[in-house]
Motif scaffolding. Structure first.
Motif, PDB file in Angstrom:
ATOM      1  N   UNK A 178       0.825  -1.299  -0.023  1.00 37.21           N
ATOM      2  CA  UNK A 178       0.052   0.035  -0.051  1.00 37.21           C
ATOM      3  C   UNK A 178       0.823   1.271   0.118  1.00 37.21           C
ATOM      4  N   UNK A 179       2.055   1.294   0.715  1.00 38.43           N
ATOM      5  CA  UNK A 179       2.578   2.534   0.635  1.00 38.43           C
ATOM      6  C   UNK A 179       3.282   3.005  -0.679  1.00 38.43           C
ATOM      7  N   UNK A 180       3.437   2.085  -1.360  1.00 38.59           N
ATOM      8  CA  UNK A 180       3.731   2.358  -2.844  1.00 38.59           C
ATOM      9  C   UNK A 180       2.633   2.761  -3.871  1.00 38.59           C
ATOM     10  N   UNK A 181       1.636   2.646  -3.339  1.00 40.76           N
ATOM     11  CA  UNK A 181       0.268   2.910  -4.163  1.00 40.76           C
ATOM     12  C   UNK A 181      -0.267   4.423  -4.278  1.00 40.76           C
ATOM     13  N   UNK A 182      -0.711   4.860  -5.291  1.00 43.27           N
ATOM     14  CA  UNK A 182      -1.126   6.218  -5.411  1.00 43.27           C
ATOM     15  C   UNK A 182      -2.161   6.685  -4.563  1.00 43.27           C
ATOM     16  N   UNK A 183      -3.082   5.609  -4.209  1.00 39.39           N
ATOM     17  CA  UNK A 183      -4.205   5.563  -3.509  1.00 39.39           C
ATOM     18  C   UNK A 183      -4.677   4.239  -2.902  1.00 39.39           C
ATOM     19  N   UNK A 184      -5.098   4.015  -1.715  1.00 46.67           N
ATOM     20  CA  UNK A 184      -5.652   2.941  -1.237  1.00 46.67           C
ATOM     21  C   UNK A 184      -6.954   2.855  -0.997  1.00 46.67           C
ATOM     22  N   UNK A 185      -7.838   4.084  -1.312  1.00 49.47           N
ATOM     23  CA  UNK A 185      -9.033   4.455  -1.193  1.00 49.47           C
ATOM     24  C   UNK A 185     -10.066   3.417  -1.736  1.00 49.47           C
ATOM     25  N   UNK A 186      -9.509   2.786  -2.838  1.00 52.89           N
ATOM     26  CA  UNK A 186     -10.067   1.935  -3.872  1.00 52.89           C
ATOM     27  C   UNK A 186      -9.362   0.730  -4.318  1.00 52.89           C
ATOM     28  N   UNK A 187      -9.792  -0.338  -4.134  1.00 54.34           N
ATOM     29  CA  UNK A 187      -9.160  -1.768  -4.515  1.00 54.34           C
ATOM     30  C   UNK A 187      -9.672  -2.394  -5.401  1.00 54.34           C
ATOM     31  N   UNK A 188      -8.826  -2.757  -6.535  1.00 53.74           N
ATOM     32  CA  UNK A 188      -9.131  -3.312  -7.989  1.00 53.74           C
ATOM     33  C   UNK A 188      -9.255  -4.567  -7.788  1.00 53.74           C
ATOM     34  N   UNK A 189     -10.586  -5.441  -8.201  1.00 52.91           N
ATOM     35  CA  UNK A 189     -10.439  -6.809  -8.259  1.00 52.91           C
ATOM     36  C   UNK A 189     -10.103  -7.343  -9.756  1.00 52.91           C
ATOM     37  N   UNK A 190      -9.221  -8.172  -9.914  1.00 57.19           N
ATOM     38  CA  UNK A 190      -8.816  -8.706 -11.240  1.00 57.19           C
ATOM     39  C   UNK A 190      -9.320 -10.144 -11.368  1.00 57.19           C
ATOM     40  N   UNK A 191      -9.596 -10.670 -12.793  1.00 58.73           N
ATOM     41  CA  UNK A 191      -9.968 -11.813 -12.854  1.00 58.73           C
ATOM     42  C   UNK A 191      -8.703 -12.328 -13.865  1.00 58.73           C
ATOM     43  N   UNK A 192      -9.089 -13.328 -14.866  1.00 55.32           N
ATOM     44  CA  UNK A 192      -7.770 -13.998 -15.619  1.00 55.32           C
ATOM     45  C   UNK A 192      -7.174 -12.983 -16.629  1.00 55.32           C
ATOM     46  N   UNK A 193      -5.892 -13.121 -16.592  1.00 55.39           N
ATOM     47  CA  UNK A 193      -5.071 -12.337 -17.313  1.00 55.39           C
ATOM     48  C   UNK A 193      -5.254 -10.784 -17.091  1.00 55.39           C
ATOM     49  N   UNK A 194      -5.436 -10.316 -15.774  1.00 54.24           N
ATOM     50  CA  UNK A 194      -5.465  -9.041 -15.489  1.00 54.24           C
ATOM     51  C   UNK A 194      -6.657  -8.296 -15.878  1.00 54.24           C
ATOM     52  N   UNK A 195      -7.763  -8.799 -16.340  1.00 51.65           N
ATOM     53  CA  UNK A 195      -9.036  -8.292 -16.687  1.00 51.65           C
ATOM     54  C   UNK A 195      -9.669  -7.792 -15.428  1.00 51.65           C
ATOM     55  N   UNK A 196     -10.135  -6.403 -15.389  1.00 54.29           N
ATOM     56  CA  UNK A 196     -10.794  -5.850 -14.410  1.00 54.29           C
ATOM     57  C   UNK A 196     -12.344  -6.227 -14.330  1.00 54.29           C
ATOM     58  N   UNK A 197     -12.600  -6.682 -13.016  1.00 55.64           N
ATOM     59  CA  UNK A 197     -14.011  -7.158 -12.725  1.00 55.64           C
ATOM     60  C   UNK A 197     -14.800  -6.146 -11.898  1.00 55.64           C
ATOM     61  N   UNK A 198     -14.037  -5.394 -10.948  1.00 53.37           N
ATOM     62  CA  UNK A 198     -14.902  -4.744 -10.064  1.00 53.37           C
ATOM     63  C   UNK A 198     -14.097  -3.508  -9.274  1.00 53.37           C
ATOM     64  N   UNK A 199     -14.359  -2.716  -8.845  1.00 50.42           N
ATOM     65  CA  UNK A 199     -13.560  -1.993  -7.837  1.00 50.42           C
ATOM     66  C   UNK A 199     -14.492  -1.884  -6.459  1.00 50.42           C
ATOM     67  N   UNK A 200     -13.727  -1.779  -5.324  1.00 52.45           N
ATOM     68  CA  UNK A 200     -14.264  -1.829  -3.848  1.00 52.45           C
ATOM     69  C   UNK A 200     -13.727  -0.936  -3.045  1.00 52.45           C
ATOM     70  N   UNK A 201     -14.460   0.098  -2.546  1.00 49.37           N
ATOM     71  CA  UNK A 201     -13.924   1.062  -1.452  1.00 49.37           C
ATOM     72  C   UNK A 201     -13.454   0.347  -0.277  1.00 49.37           C
ATOM     73  N   UNK A 202     -12.260   0.997   0.288  1.00 51.11           N
ATOM     74  CA  UNK A 202     -11.604   0.623   1.253  1.00 51.11           C
ATOM     75  C   UNK A 202     -12.423   0.323   2.463  1.00 51.11           C
ATOM     76  N   UNK A 244     -13.159 -12.951   7.481  1.00 46.20           N
ATOM     77  CA  UNK A 244     -13.128 -14.040   6.554  1.00 46.20           C
ATOM     78  C   UNK A 244     -13.858 -13.898   5.295  1.00 46.20           C
ATOM     79  N   UNK A 245     -14.679 -12.870   5.113  1.00 52.61           N
ATOM     80  CA  UNK A 245     -15.693 -12.431   4.058  1.00 52.61           C
ATOM     81  C   UNK A 245     -14.571 -12.551   2.569  1.00 52.61           C
ATOM     82  N   UNK A 246     -15.269 -13.127   1.732  1.00 53.66           N
ATOM     83  CA  UNK A 246     -14.532 -13.191   0.600  1.00 53.66           C
ATOM     84  C   UNK A 246     -14.778 -12.112  -0.493  1.00 53.66           C
ATOM     85  N   UNK A 247     -14.028 -11.660  -1.120  1.00 53.48           N
ATOM     86  CA  UNK A 247     -13.970 -10.310  -2.078  1.00 53.48           C
ATOM     87  C   UNK A 247     -15.367 -10.530  -3.018  1.00 53.48           C
TER      88      UNK A 247
END
Length: 456
Positions: A157-181, A190-193
Motif C-alpha cells: 500500500x505504501x507504494x500505491x497512489x491511493x488505497x481508497x479503492x481496491x481493484x478486483x482482477x480476473x484472469x489475465x488481469x481483466x478488471x472485474x470490479x472496484x471496491x472502496x476500502x 473471513x468475507x470473500x472479495x
C-alpha cells in the motif's frame, strides 16, 4: 548450432557473465535469435547481457510472441533502453501488438520520468487518458478473503497512489470490479472479495479523451478511476489530482482560444515576446481577411448607399448587435459542451432554443432601434423625410441579424465538434467576423426591399 548451445549452457552453468557477454557479442545477430529459440527461458538474460545496439538488433528480428515474453522479464532500465533505440517503424509495430498485461509490465518497471516518455511512445495521444495513468494501485483476486487483502495492502500500500479503492482482477488481469476500502474494513475478515462485488464498475479506456474523463470524474464523485485497454485489462489508474490539473489547463486553453488566439503553453509573463506575437498573429490575419469581406459586401450595395447615405449611419449598430449575440451564444454553447451538458446529438434542441431566444432578443433590440430612429426622425431632419422607412429598415434588420448571430454562434461549436475540431476555436472574434459580413448582407437586403422606391 548444437556446439553453440552447449557452450552457452556451460557459461550459464558457470554463471560467468563476462564471458557470456563476450561470447554473445561475437555471434551473428541471427545466431543469437536461434539461441533464444533453442533456450527460450534464457532469452531475457541474453537481451540483458548483449550491448544495447546488438540487443536492439536481436530484439527487432524476434517474432512478436517472443518479444512480448521477453519484455515481461526485462529490467525497467533495459526496457527503456530498447524502446528508445528501436527504429520508429519497429517500435510502432511492437506497441500496436502489445497485450494489456505486457503494457502494464512495461510501465510498472519504469521511473515516473521514463514512464511519461514510454506512454508517449506507446502511441497514446497527448490528450488521451493513457498519458495520465499510473500503475501504482492495489489489485486483488476475487477469491481472496479480507484477511489476505489487508495483508496485501500492508505490504504494497505504501507504494500505491491511493488505497481508497481496491481493484478486483480476473484472469489475465481483466478488471472485474472496484471496491472502496471502507467496505473492506467494515466486514468480517473471513468475507470473500467476491461477496463484496456489486458490478457497478466505472472505468476509463486508455484511448479516451481527457476531456471525457473530466466529465466522468465530475459526475461520479470519485478520487480515482481505473484505466483499461480494449480487452478490459487493467493498465493503471487516474487520480482526481491529475484530472483537476488537466481541467485547469483545458479551461485556460479554451479561454485563450475564445479570445481569438492560440493556446499559450507558458505563463503570459514568462513567454518569449516573439513567441507571443506568433501565437496571436495567425488568428488576427485570418480575422482581418474575413473582415475585408465586409468591404466587398458594402461594395456590392454601393448603389443603395449612394441613394440613401443615411443607411451607412447604422452599419456599426447592425453588425455589432449581430456579433454580440453570436459571441454570447458561442460562449454559452462552448461552456455547456465542456461541462457535458450539450453534445453534438443535441444540435436540433439547441437550434430550436436559439431560434426562439434569437427572435425574442432580436424583437427587443429591433423595437428599441425602431423607437429611437422614429423618435429622432419625427422631431429632427437627421434621418431625412423618409425616416419612417429607415426606422422599419433598422428594426427588421436587427431582428434578422440578431437571430442569425444567435444561430451561427450556437451551431458553429457543434459543427466543429462534429468535424473533429476543437469547439473553442469557433471563438467570439471568429463568430463576430462571420456575422459582420452576413449581417451587412441582411441589412442592405432588407433596406432594398423596404426602400425599393427610393433606391431604384
Amino acid at each position: 548450432m548444437e556446439e553453440m548451445v552447449e557452450q552457452i549452457e556451460l557459461l550459464l552453468e558457470q554463471d560467468n557473465n563476462t564471458q557470456l557477454q563476450e561470447y554473445l557479442n561475437n555471434l551473428n545477430i541471427s545466431d543469437v535469435e536461434e539461441l533464444i529459440g533453442e533456450l527460450p527461458e534464457h532469452g531475457p538474460r541474453f537481451i540483458e547481457t548483449l550491448s544495447i545496439n546488438r540487443a536492439v538488433n536481436v530484439f527487432r528480428i524476434l517474432d512478436f510472441p517472443t518479444q512480448e515474453r521477453i519484455i515481461k522479464k526485462l529490467s525497467g532500465d533495459k526496457i527503456a533502453e530498447i524502446i528508445n533505440e528501436l527504429p520508429p517503424d519497429d517500435r510502432t509495430s511492437l506497441f500496436s501488438e502489445l497485450h494489456g498485461d505486457a503494457v502494464k509490465a512495461l510501465i510498472l518497471h519504469l521511473s515516473p520520468a521514463d514512464r511519461k516518455e514510454a506512454l508517449s511512445l506507446l502511441g497514446y495521444k497527448e490528450d488521451s487518458v493513457g498519458r495520465l495513468m499510473t500503475p501504482d494501485y492495489i489489485a486483488v483476486k476475487k477469491s481472496w478473503d479480507v484477511n489476505r487483502v489487508l495483508s496485501h495492502i500492508r505490504q504494497f500500500g505504501k507504494n500505491s497512489e491511493t488505497i481508497d479503492v481496491i481493484y478486483v482482477l480476473g484472469d489475465k488481469g481483466v478488471l472485474l470490479d472496484d471496491i472502496r476500502i471502507r467496505e473492506i474494513l467494515l466486514v468480517d475478515p473471513d468475507t470473500k472479495i467476491s461477496q463484496l462485488m456489486d458490478g457497478r464498475l466505472i472505468a476509463l479506456k486508455a484511448t479516451d479523451p481527457q476531456e471525457e474523463a473530466i466529465n466522468i470524474f465530475r459526475m461520479n464523485n470519485r478520487t480515482a478511476l481505473p484505466v483499461t485497454d480494449d480487452e478490459d485489462i487493467l493498465l493503471g489508474i487516474v487520480t482526481v489530482d491529475d484530472i483537476l490539473w488537466i481541467a485547469n489547463e483545458e479551461y485556460t486553453e479554451d479561454i485563450q482560444k475564445i479570445g481569438g488566439t492560440e493556446a499559450l503553453d507558458e505563463p503570459y509573463l514568462d513567454i518569449n515576446l516573439f513567441k507571443l506575437v506568433k501565437k496571436r498573429i495567425g488568428w488576427l490575419v485570418i480575422l482581418f481577411l474575413g473582415e475585408m469581406l465586409t468591404a466587398t459586401a458594402m461594395g456590392y450595395f454601393e448603389h443603395a448607399i449612394e441613394k440613401a447615405v443615411v443607411l451607412a449611419l447604422f452599419i456599426p449598430l447592425i453588425i455589432s448587435s449581430g456579433g454580440n449575440s453570436g459571441s454570447q451564444a458561442s460562449t454559452l454553447i462552448i461552456q455547456a459542451m465542456a461541462l457535458g451538458e450539450v453534445t453534438v446529438v443535441d444540435w436540433w434542441r439547441v437550434m430550436r432554443r436559439e431560434i426562439v431566444s434569437g427572435l425574442m432578443l432580436g424583437v427587443t433590440l429591433g423595437l428599441i432601434g425602431f423607437i429611437r430612429v422614429a423618435a429622432l426622425g419625427s422631431f429632427t431632419t437627421l434621418y431625412g423625410p423618409h425616416w419612417i422607412l429607415v426606422a422599419f429598415t433598422v428594426g427588421f434588420s436587427l431582428i434578422g441579424v440578431v437571430l442569425w448571430g444567435s444561430l451561427a454562434g450556437s451551431m458553429l461549436p457543434l459543427l466543429l465538434k462534429k468535424l473533429g475540431a476543437d469547439p473553442a476555436t469557433s471563438s467570439a472574434p471568429f463568430v463576430a467576423t462571420l456575422v459582420d459580413v452576413t449581417g451587412l448582407i441582411i441589412y442592405f437586403s432588407i433596406a432594398v426591399m423596404i426602400m425599393k422606391n427610393l433606391l431604384g
